[in-house]
Design a protein around this motif. Structure first.
Motif, PDB file in Angstrom:
ATOM      1  N   GLU A 181       0.563  -1.385   0.215  1.00  0.00           N
ATOM      2  CA  GLU A 181       0.061  -0.365   0.133  1.00  0.00           C
ATOM      3  C   GLU A 181       0.971   1.465  -0.232  1.00  0.00           C
ATOM      4  O   GLU A 181       0.490   2.148  -0.254  1.00  0.00           O
ATOM      5  N   SER A 182       1.765   0.987   0.530  1.00  0.00           N
ATOM      6  CA  SER A 182       2.742   2.753   0.690  1.00  0.00           C
ATOM      7  C   SER A 182       3.625   2.217  -0.845  1.00  0.00           C
ATOM      8  O   SER A 182       3.898   3.642  -1.033  1.00  0.00           O
TER       9      SER A 182
ATOM     10  N   ALA B  49       1.076   5.664  -1.879  1.00  0.00           N
ATOM     11  CA  ALA B  49       1.312   7.144  -0.379  1.00  0.00           C
ATOM     12  C   ALA B  49       1.546   8.066  -1.543  1.00  0.00           C
ATOM     13  O   ALA B  49       2.482   7.918  -2.233  1.00  0.00           O
TER      14      ALA B  49
END
Length: 91
Positions: A37-38, A41
């Motif tokens: 998920e990073s 970001a």
């Protein structure tokens, strides 16, 4: 002529079976792609503001005001220096 036709038919069948086997092996070897998920970001303040605007957390006016603040801060930290001694078209 019949022998030639049968030979071509056998070769086409062999090619089809070979391609099907390669595709089946490729499907078996395929693992699902796991992306952290990073990775998605935002990496900058502008990205964070854009994400907030798209999610509806801030209004367009708040976004523009924040971007004005970022631009003013950037101008104070890193002012743009233009070489005025050069005439038009000179480098």
């Amino acid at each position: 002529m019949l022998i030639l036709f049968l030979l071509i038919l056998v070769l086409v069948g062999a090619c089809v079976l070979a391609v099907r086997g390669v595709r089946a092996e490729a499907r078996k070897a395929e693992e699902p792609l796991l992306v952290p998920e990073s990775f998605f970001a935002p990496a900058s303040l502008e990205g964070v503001l854009c994400g907030q605007l798209m999610d509806g957390e801030i209004t367009r006016r708040q976004y523009l005001r924040s971007m004005e603040g970022i631009a003013a801060r950037d101008e104070a930290r890193h002012p743009l220096v233009v070489p005025w001694h050069l005439g038009a078209g000179e480098e």
